[in-house]
Scaffold this motif. Sequence first.
Motif, short mmCIF file in Angstrom:
data_model
loop_
_atom_site.label_atom_id
_atom_site.label_comp_id
_atom_site.label_asym_id
_atom_site.label_seq_id
_atom_site.Cartn_x
_atom_site.Cartn_y
_atom_site.Cartn_z
N TRP A 1 11.18 -37.11 19.94
CA TRP A 1 12.05 -35.51 20.76
C TRP A 1 13.39 -35.65 21.53
CZ3 TRP A 1 10.80 -31.46 21.45
CH2 TRP A 1 10.95 -30.79 23.12
N PRO A 2 13.00 -37.28 21.77
CA PRO A 2 14.42 -37.20 23.16
C PRO A 2 15.89 -35.97 21.80
CG PRO A 2 13.53 -38.69 23.46
CD PRO A 2 12.98 -38.18 22.20
N PHE A 3 15.76 -37.15 21.12
CA PHE A 3 17.60 -37.02 19.72
C PHE A 3 16.91 -35.93 19.51
CE2 PHE A 3 17.74 -37.14 14.98
CZ PHE A 3 19.32 -37.84 14.79
N VAL A 4 16.39 -34.76 19.24
CA VAL A 4 15.77 -33.21 19.26
C VAL A 4 16.48 -32.68 20.00
CG1 VAL A 4 14.47 -31.40 18.08
CG2 VAL A 4 14.36 -34.03 16.50
N GLU A 5 15.55 -33.05 20.99
CA GLU A 5 15.94 -31.95 22.87
C GLU A 5 18.07 -32.09 22.28
OE1 GLU A 5 16.24 -31.54 26.98
OE2 GLU A 5 17.15 -33.26 25.93
N HIS A 6 17.96 -33.07 22.90
CA HIS A 6 19.61 -33.34 23.00
C HIS A 6 20.57 -32.45 21.88
CE1 HIS A 6 23.43 -34.84 24.24
NE2 HIS A 6 23.70 -35.57 22.32
N SER A 7 19.92 -32.35 20.88
CA SER A 7 20.40 -32.10 19.43
C SER A 7 20.73 -29.96 19.52
CB SER A 7 19.88 -32.21 18.45
OG SER A 7 20.70 -31.28 17.03
N ILE A 8 19.11 -29.97 20.72
CA ILE A 8 18.62 -28.32 20.61
C ILE A 8 19.94 -28.05 21.81
CG2 ILE A 8 16.99 -26.75 21.38
CD1 ILE A 8 14.87 -28.37 19.97
N ARG A 9 19.70 -29.05 22.98
CA ARG A 9 20.05 -28.43 24.18
C ARG A 9 22.16 -28.37 24.86
NH1 ARG A 9 22.00 -32.22 28.17
NH2 ARG A 9 20.05 -34.11 26.61
N ILE A 10 23.00 -29.06 23.49
CA ILE A 10 23.97 -28.64 22.58
C ILE A 10 24.40 -27.89 22.07
CG2 ILE A 10 23.91 -31.52 23.64
CD1 ILE A 10 24.56 -31.94 21.19
N GLY A 11 23.06 -27.59 21.71
CA GLY A 11 23.80 -26.63 20.16
C GLY A 11 24.23 -27.43 18.72
N GLU A 12 24.45 -28.38 18.96
CA GLU A 12 24.78 -29.70 17.79
C GLU A 12 24.60 -28.75 16.31
OE1 GLU A 12 24.48 -33.93 15.96
OE2 GLU A 12 22.68 -32.77 17.07
N VAL A 13 26.23 -28.94 16.17
CA VAL A 13 26.72 -28.30 14.96
C VAL A 13 27.06 -29.39 14.11
CG1 VAL A 13 27.18 -26.32 15.44
CG2 VAL A 13 29.10 -27.79 15.05
N SER A 14 27.47 -29.37 12.95
CA SER A 14 28.13 -30.20 11.47
C SER A 14 29.31 -30.95 12.37
CB SER A 14 28.53 -29.61 10.48
OG SER A 14 29.20 -30.66 9.57
N ALA A 15 30.36 -32.09 11.93
CA ALA A 15 31.01 -32.63 12.75
C ALA A 15 32.30 -32.18 11.48
CB ALA A 15 30.88 -34.03 12.83
N ALA A 16 31.88 -31.44 10.26
CA ALA A 16 33.07 -31.81 9.31
C ALA A 16 33.22 -29.77 9.56
CB ALA A 16 32.49 -31.68 7.67
N PRO A 17 34.09 -29.81 8.91
CA PRO A 17 35.43 -28.47 9.35
C PRO A 17 34.42 -27.56 7.94
CG PRO A 17 37.04 -30.39 9.69
CD PRO A 17 36.04 -30.84 8.74
N GLY A 18 34.19 -26.49 8.00
CA GLY A 18 33.30 -25.83 7.59
C GLY A 18 31.99 -25.76 6.81
N GLY A 19 31.31 -26.51 7.77
CA GLY A 19 30.03 -27.38 7.53
C GLY A 19 28.86 -26.35 8.32
N LEU A 20 27.57 -26.66 7.95
CA LEU A 20 26.36 -25.58 8.75
C LEU A 20 26.86 -25.99 10.06
CD1 LEU A 20 23.22 -26.62 6.20
CD2 LEU A 20 24.95 -24.65 6.29
N PRO A 21 26.52 -24.98 10.79
CA PRO A 21 25.99 -24.92 12.18
C PRO A 21 23.94 -25.00 12.29
CG PRO A 21 25.82 -22.53 11.27
CD PRO A 21 26.02 -23.51 10.16
#
Length: 205
Positions: free
Chosen positions: A135-155
């Motif tokens: 849950w904290p792992f997912v919640e943090h990802s949602i909160r920061i709007g995490e996207v792929s670190a690779a150029p041209g990767g998935l949002p």
Amino acid sequence: MSDYDLNLDQVEEAVAHKATVDYPRTRISDWLERIVEVFGKYTSFIWVVLILLIVGNVIMRYALGTNFVALEELQWHLYAIGFMCALSYCITHDGHVRVDVVAERLSPKARAWIEMLGIALFILPFCVLILIYAWPFVEHSIRIGEVSAAPGGLPMRWLIKSVILLAFVLMALAATARFFRALAFLSGWPRPLDTPKQNNNNSPE
């Protein structure tokens, strides 16, 4: 060379399910399993999409000399979703791996007890532990709007991470349904909705 009329259904029934026990259905197990079935059936199309995506990526790479990072990432995203959602479906249909050489020597009653203890002591605590830490792992990802670190990767990297929560909730539901079915087999509670076919594998004794 002689021809053989091989009935694969009979082979599967005689060999693959030799160590399984056909537990009775109950109202609560039916309700829980229906939820799992919905997700299992409607996510099964992912495998078809994944195969087509893999073939498409191979054609683009070797025939056209190009590739897209987003499509490559989508491959393992779809694989993760399909695999995690299939775990609960597998439990519901009793399709997980067994050590048949041991299980087939035990009585159905002993197998039911072992399955109930395994669910209560291992599967359900494991699901709870995963959910607590995920849950904290997912919640943090949602909160920061995490996207792929690779150029041209998935949002929306948080979207694939959220499937962890869904998958282990479904697994807990499937395991709980299986627990109640085994309990009904042993004790008659919850009240069974049907009576499994009685044979050497399904008699409580």
